[in-house]
Design a protein around this motif. Structure first.
Motif, PDB file in Angstrom:
ATOM      1  N   VAL A 424     -77.086  -4.468  74.288  1.00  0.00           N
ATOM      2  CA  VAL A 424     -78.386  -4.872  73.742  1.00  0.00           C
ATOM      3  C   VAL A 424     -78.975  -5.986  74.590  1.00  0.00           C
ATOM      4  CG1 VAL A 424     -79.526  -5.941  71.767  1.00  0.00           C
ATOM      5  CG2 VAL A 424     -77.874  -4.133  71.395  1.00  0.00           C
ATOM      6  N   GLY A 425     -78.111  -6.918  75.011  1.00  0.00           N
ATOM      7  CA  GLY A 425     -78.579  -7.997  75.885  1.00  0.00           C
ATOM      8  C   GLY A 425     -79.091  -7.443  77.201  1.00  0.00           C
ATOM      9  N   ILE A 426     -78.336  -6.522  77.789  1.00  0.00           N
ATOM     10  CA  ILE A 426     -78.758  -5.924  79.058  1.00  0.00           C
ATOM     11  C   ILE A 426     -80.088  -5.192  78.883  1.00  0.00           C
ATOM     12  CG2 ILE A 426     -78.204  -4.062  80.676  1.00  0.00           C
ATOM     13  CD1 ILE A 426     -75.332  -4.931  80.579  1.00  0.00           C
ATOM     14  N   ALA A 427     -80.192  -4.450  77.762  1.00  0.00           N
ATOM     15  CA  ALA A 427     -81.427  -3.702  77.512  1.00  0.00           C
ATOM     16  C   ALA A 427     -82.604  -4.661  77.359  1.00  0.00           C
ATOM     17  CB  ALA A 427     -81.274  -2.848  76.261  1.00  0.00           C
ATOM     18  N   TRP A 428     -82.361  -5.758  76.639  1.00  0.00           N
ATOM     19  CA  TRP A 428     -83.442  -6.714  76.410  1.00  0.00           C
ATOM     20  C   TRP A 428     -83.959  -7.249  77.747  1.00  0.00           C
ATOM     21  CZ3 TRP A 428     -83.866 -12.068  77.264  1.00  0.00           C
ATOM     22  CH2 TRP A 428     -84.964 -12.676  76.642  1.00  0.00           C
ATOM     23  N   ALA A 429     -83.012  -7.679  78.603  1.00  0.00           N
ATOM     24  CA  ALA A 429     -83.402  -8.206  79.907  1.00  0.00           C
ATOM     25  C   ALA A 429     -84.041  -7.112  80.754  1.00  0.00           C
ATOM     26  CB  ALA A 429     -82.187  -8.786  80.619  1.00  0.00           C
ATOM     27  N   GLY A 430     -83.454  -5.905  80.705  1.00  0.00           N
ATOM     28  CA  GLY A 430     -83.973  -4.800  81.513  1.00  0.00           C
ATOM     29  C   GLY A 430     -85.397  -4.442  81.123  1.00  0.00           C
ATOM     30  N   VAL A 431     -85.647  -4.394  79.813  1.00  0.00           N
ATOM     31  CA  VAL A 431     -86.989  -4.029  79.348  1.00  0.00           C
ATOM     32  C   VAL A 431     -88.003  -5.091  79.780  1.00  0.00           C
ATOM     33  CG1 VAL A 431     -88.396  -3.828  77.265  1.00  0.00           C
ATOM     34  CG2 VAL A 431     -86.282  -2.547  77.452  1.00  0.00           C
ATOM     35  N   ARG A 432     -87.594  -6.356  79.687  1.00  0.00           N
ATOM     36  CA  ARG A 432     -88.512  -7.424  80.113  1.00  0.00           C
ATOM     37  C   ARG A 432     -88.834  -7.306  81.591  1.00  0.00           C
ATOM     38  NH1 ARG A 432     -88.935 -12.584  77.090  1.00  0.00           N
ATOM     39  NH2 ARG A 432     -89.295 -13.478  79.111  1.00  0.00           N
ATOM     40  N   LEU A 433     -87.799  -7.029  82.371  1.00  0.00           N
ATOM     41  CA  LEU A 433     -87.985  -6.896  83.813  1.00  0.00           C
ATOM     42  C   LEU A 433     -88.900  -5.706  84.123  1.00  0.00           C
ATOM     43  CD1 LEU A 433     -86.865  -8.152  86.465  1.00  0.00           C
ATOM     44  CD2 LEU A 433     -85.203  -6.308  86.500  1.00  0.00           C
ATOM     45  N   LEU A 434     -88.641  -4.594  83.430  1.00  0.00           N
ATOM     46  CA  LEU A 434     -89.452  -3.396  83.643  1.00  0.00           C
ATOM     47  C   LEU A 434     -90.913  -3.656  83.319  1.00  0.00           C
ATOM     48  CD1 LEU A 434     -87.613  -0.310  82.166  1.00  0.00           C
ATOM     49  CD2 LEU A 434     -88.281  -0.727  84.512  1.00  0.00           C
ATOM     50  N   LEU A 435     -91.134  -4.299  82.166  1.00  0.00           N
ATOM     51  CA  LEU A 435     -92.515  -4.503  81.741  1.00  0.00           C
ATOM     52  C   LEU A 435     -93.220  -5.482  82.664  1.00  0.00           C
ATOM     53  CD1 LEU A 435     -92.278  -4.476  77.872  1.00  0.00           C
ATOM     54  CD2 LEU A 435     -93.009  -2.688  79.428  1.00  0.00           C
ATOM     55  N   ALA A 436     -92.461  -6.480  83.173  1.00  0.00           N
ATOM     56  CA  ALA A 436     -93.084  -7.436  84.084  1.00  0.00           C
ATOM     57  C   ALA A 436     -93.495  -6.721  85.363  1.00  0.00           C
ATOM     58  CB  ALA A 436     -92.109  -8.564  84.393  1.00  0.00           C
TER      59      ALA A 436
END
Lengths: 877, 119
Positions: A424-436
């Motif tokens: 979940v932590g990885i997904a959270w960071a990944g989604v933020r990175l993707l959206l940025a």
């Protein structure tokens, strides 16, 4: 036989997790009970998810309770039911504690397992959060299921609803009964003047009831009132939260104040909440109903939106509108030939546009998770082997057989759940990175996040992962249970065979994924280097904004522009100059529904209608194939002539000569074809060229500057030149053609980046897998190797022998993977551009790469085998 | 299978078990009717999902608190697998014992100054 629906089958599938005894007794009955409940009110997606989760958890509990009940004795006496129940929890806690202790004592093992699983689960969670946010989460409007987009349909462009003219819209609105409201919107670029600065913004020009129809309350102020779209009342604006923050600096006093749009004062009456989005508009102003616009039937630009009446299905509304449209179309056929009318739910449009690419991404992520599971299952298997003797000892001391199996399952579940937590932590960071990185290329980016259904998904994924990775070692332990053989090492049980099959499967999955990524990469490279039909290098585009109060007619602005162009021509860094009504790729969509040649039946649909200056073709590097180009005189006199693209010429004249023929735009308006130019990809580099006509431009269009300088320098040059002529004229939207082409491919980049990351992860995991199995084999067989070396085998041949073991697995995996890739190739067919689904270069290139990487992974264990000292190896036992 | 158990062996009764047994108080019910009855009795506060329902049914049946009822099944339609369950005498005794236990809990609470709200 009876037939099961999807969920009925799902229940039967889940029932397989239950003990057979239970399944026999209650299986059919459970399906029946489920049907009863379904008949009482069909469950939604959420209910099905809850059901699946419940059945997964209960399957485990049933197994545990049954074992306890069957074991049934404690200190030689039967265990009463209550004690048995509490025993289950006791044992679970005990198993957990034992598993945790093991993980703590083996930090390296724990780290590898957790990193592997959290990557796999994290990537799936990230992709699911995008899929859920974009496709499945409800749109942020009131009762979004009742909101539909309505429009004309045309057999040549399926799945598109075209806009209508204002008069047609009024006719429809007056008659339609199946919808509560019928409203319309059209996009328009407006220029905001603020403190001497001008900036361009996307406005939604809407009928008064449109925002009300969406049913979202403004965060401040109000929406438009009925009648505010009548001429004289329209100088009001509703702002998006984003526009209010970025363009107006979150000015708290903006409500009821005046802003200047296109040099006209508008009163701000409302500000929408931050999450509100509609067609990318930054602000909304009313459409203006005048006598002229009420009667306008020539130009189709209003996109229609409606809220269905309660209980009305989209199909019913489509049928009604289609019936209302037919007589209108027959009365006013121009531009409406062969059209019909239909509606589609806004939610379904989002699904239609995004589901396929996102499902492909989900599939790719699932592959990564499967590979991760295979790796971890292998590690746990190896550990089960190592614990063979421990298991034997515990069995001999009287540990019940089920207890040991449970222990392994508990361990699998525990690492999977911990992995899920980290995931979940990885997904959270990944989604933020993707959206940025990609916020502009993902639809509904504001709706993407780690929402509760996403967490539910992660939990389910973790549980399935736990079962997958725990089951094999558990079965292995069961097999070992009865076999307590001292020194039974080195043999090939069917479980080491299974371990190797897992590696083969991993390599096959990785190969399929990398092949898919390879095909997409090649498509992307092809799209970037596509024959655009023009040369984007050194081309910079800009537009001019003239204050309407001083440049009321087009002649004044055109005079200014010509002066400006003269000045620029004298600059040495400017090597070419032209103007066009629309910039290729960035703008398109002004077209004629259907036109043909005078005296011919051939028709072309949706012909792009562009106006360009005479030097446009030379500046852009577009080749003239036949005839001639426009002259400056033809532009000044508005001579009815057109240069057409090759695709249009071929559609209308076939192999014949189009030059000299006349285009029939309407019964009263014809254009003479004076030349044919090469095709240009006007809408996107990766879409085929559309039929296009170029007419002489006699107003100020977008500037196209061919220059050796960069965007910043050119912006300064244009601003300086414009300021010397008239400081109130602004230069806006300066962009290089290269940027425009690049931006049009950002969706591909998004997909490619994600699949690329998945493919690399898969490759890495597969390597770790093959390395792990080989080095374990070497450890296990070090005695055998030692014996062979003592008997005279050379270290080189031993190393080759070990490497060949790995190589065989890799080759088998590659063979299966290529077969799988061929089977799945249709899945990504629609995402490819100028690349065949079976592209030999990609398939064999990827296979070769995988083989090379797998060989590298074999190298270390092979070397270790070669270094085995016979004396030491024989001493180990 | 095992020697007969006494009602206190089954206490305390998990609340889902109690509600399912209460639902069978009047008449034998089939699976879905039991799900619905529990939800209605508890005014929507308690829901038993499919998997949980049958795990509990299995346990109650195994422990002899409920049994499959032959009489209510009537003439089954072909292919239909709808079974009715009814509470056994042991089941009733366990419910009674559980209610005694709960009453004792209420008394205990009253002595400690706790009182149910007047809803």
């Amino acid at each position: 036989m009876r037939r099961d629906d999807g969920t009925g089958r799902l229940i039967r599938l889940l029932l397989r997790l239950y003990p057979r005894e239970f399944r026999r007794r209650y299986g059919d009955e459970m399906v029946e009970t489920y049907r009863d409940r379904q008949a009482a009110g069909g469950p939604g997606v959420r209910t099905v998810a809850a059901l699946v989760l419940n059945m997964l958890v209960e399957a485990l509990r049933v197994r545990l309770e049954m074992r306890v009940a069957r074991g049934g004795t404690r200190d030689g006496k039967p265990v009463p039911p209550y004690a048995a129940r509490s025993g289950v929890m006791d044992r679970l806690t005990q198993d957990m504690a034992y598993a945790l202790r093991f993980l703590r004592r083996n930090p390296a093992f724990t780290a590898i397992v957790l990193v592997t699983l959290s990557l796999g689960i994290g990537m799936n969670t990230a992709v699911f959060s995008v899929l859920y946010g974009v496709v499945y989460s409800p749109l942020a409007y009131h009762e979004p299921g009742a909101l539909v987009h309505a429009g004309r349909t045309h057999p040549d462009i399926p799945n598109v609803r075209l806009p209508v003219s204002p008069a047609m819209f009024l006719d429809l609105r007056e008659r339609v009964r199946s919808v509560a409201t019928l409203e319309a919107e059209t996009p328009q670029t407006v220029v905001l003047a603020r403190g001497g600065e001008a900036s361009r913004h996307r406005a939604g020009v809407v009928t008064a009831g449109l925002l009300e129809t969406l049913g979202v309350r403004p965060a401040a102020g109000r929406l438009f009132l009925p009648g505010e779209d009548e001429s004289g009342n329209t100088r009001v604006a509703v702002l998006s939260d984003g526009f209010w923050r970025s363009a107006l600096g979150s000015d708290p006093g903006v409500l009821n104040a005046t802003i200047r749009l296109n040099d006209t004062p508008y009163t701000v009456v409302g500000i929408m909440p931050p999450e509100f989005r509609f067609n990318n508009a930054e602000l909304w102003i009313p459409f203006e109903w005048t006598d002229a616009s009420r009667a306008q039937r020539q130009s189709n630009f209003l996109r229609m939106y409606a809220r269905l009446n309660p209980g009305v299905e989209p199909a019913q509304a489509s049928a009604e509108l289609s019936g209302l449209w037919a007589p209108l179309r027959d009365e006013f056929p121009l531009g409406n030939e062969r059209t019909d009318m239909a509606v589609m739910r806004l939610q379904d449009i989002v699904v239609q546009l995004n589901r396929r690419p996102l499902l492909i991404l989900s599939g790719a992520a699932a592959f990564v998770l499967l590979i991760a599971c295979a790796n971890v299952a292998n590690l746990l298997l190896v550990r089960a082997e190592q614990r063979q003797r421990e298991v034997g000892v515990r069995a001999a001391l009287g540990a019940p057989r089920g207890r040991l199996v449970r222990q392994f399952l508990t361990e699998g579940m525990l690492v999977a759940l911990l992995g899920g937590l980290a995931g979940v932590g990885i997904a959270w960071a990944g989604v933020r990175l993707l959206l940025a990185t990609f916020s502009s290329s993902v639809a509904r980016s504001q709706d993407i996040g780690i929402h509760p259904p996403v967490l539910l998904f992660t939990l389910a994924a973790s549980l399935v992962t736990g079962l997958l990775v725990g089951l094999l070692p558990a079965l292995r332990a069961q097999e070992n249970f009865d076999v307590l053989r001292e020194g039974a090492r080195g043999g090939t049980s069917r479980f080491t065979l299974f371990g190797r099959s897992l590696v083969v499967a991993e390599i096959a999955l990785a190969l399929m994924l990398v092949t898919g990524a390879g095909l997409l990469l090649k498509s992307y490279a092809r799209a970037t280097n596509a024959q655009l039909g023009f040369d984007p290098r050194g081309m910079i585009t800009a537009s001019l904004y003239f204050p309407p109060s001083r440049y009321a007619d087009g002649a004044a602005s055109l005079a200014f522009t010509e002066q400006l162009l003269d000045q620029l021509r004298s600059r040495p860094e400017v090597t070419g100059l032209a103007m066009a009504s629309m910039v290729p790729i960035r703008e398109s969509g002004n077209n004629f529904t259907s036109i043909g040649l005078v005296g011919s039946d051939a028709k072309a649909s949706f012909v792009e209608n562009r106006f360009v200056s005479p030097d446009y073709f030379e500046t852009m590097g577009i080749r003239l194939l036949q005839g001639r180009l426009h002259t400056p005189d033809e532009a000044r006199n508005q001579t009815p002539v057109a240069v057409i693209g090759r695709t249009l010429a071929r559609t209308l004249a076939g192999d014949g000569d189009a030059v000299g023929q006349r285009l029939e735009v309407s019964p009263t308006f014809q254009l003479e074809i004076i030349g044919v130019v090469d095709d240009v990809r006007e809408s996107r580099p990766d879409l085929p060229p559309r039929p296009v006509m170029y007419r002489p431009l006699n107003f100020t269009g977008n500037l196209l500057v061919q220059t050796s300088r960069d965007v910043a320098a050119t912006t300064a040059l244009l601003r300086e030149a414009a300021r010397t002529l008239d400081p109130e004229v602004s230069v806006l939207q300066v962009q290089s053609m290269a940027e425009i082409v690049d931006a049009s491919l950002s969706g591909r980049r998004f997909q490619l980046t994600l699949i690329g990351v998945f493919a690399l992860t898969a490759l890495l995991l597969a390597c770790v897998g093959i390395y792990g199995v080989l080095s374990y084999t070497v450890t296990r067989q070090s005695r055998e190797i030692g014996v062979r070396m003592a008997l005279g085998a050379r270290s080189g041949s031993v190393a080759r022998h070990v490497a060949w073991r790995g190589g065989r697995l890799a080759l088998a995996g590659i063979a299966f993977g290529m077969g799988g890739a061929l089977l799945l190739r249709r899945v990504i067919e629609t995402q490819l551009f100028e690349v065949e689904t079976f592209d030999p270069a990609v398939y064999f290139g990827v296979a070769g790469m995988l083989l090379a990487v797998a060989t590298a992974a074999c190298f270390l264990p092979a070397r270790r085998a070669a270094l085995v000292q016979p004396t030491q190896a024989l001493r180990i036992e | 299978m095992t020697e007969p158990t006494q009602p206190p062996d089954h206490l305390p009764l998990p609340h889902q078990d109690l509600h399912l047994l209460l639902a069978l108080g009047d008449a034998p019910l089939h699976g879905y009717a039991m799900m619905k009855a529990v939800e209605e009795q508890s005014r929507g506060m308690l829901r038993v999902e499919l998997g949980s329902l049958y795990r509990i049914i299995q346990r109650l049946e195994r422990d002899g608190l409920i049994e499959r009822s032959a009489d209510e099944d009537g003439a089954p339609k072909p292919g239909r697998e709808r079974r009715f369950y009814r509470i056994t005498d042991l089941g009733r005794a366990v419910v009674a014992a559980e209610l005694d236990r709960l009453r004792a809990v209420l008394d205990l609470a009253g002595r400690g100054g706790f009182r149910p709200s007047e809803a």
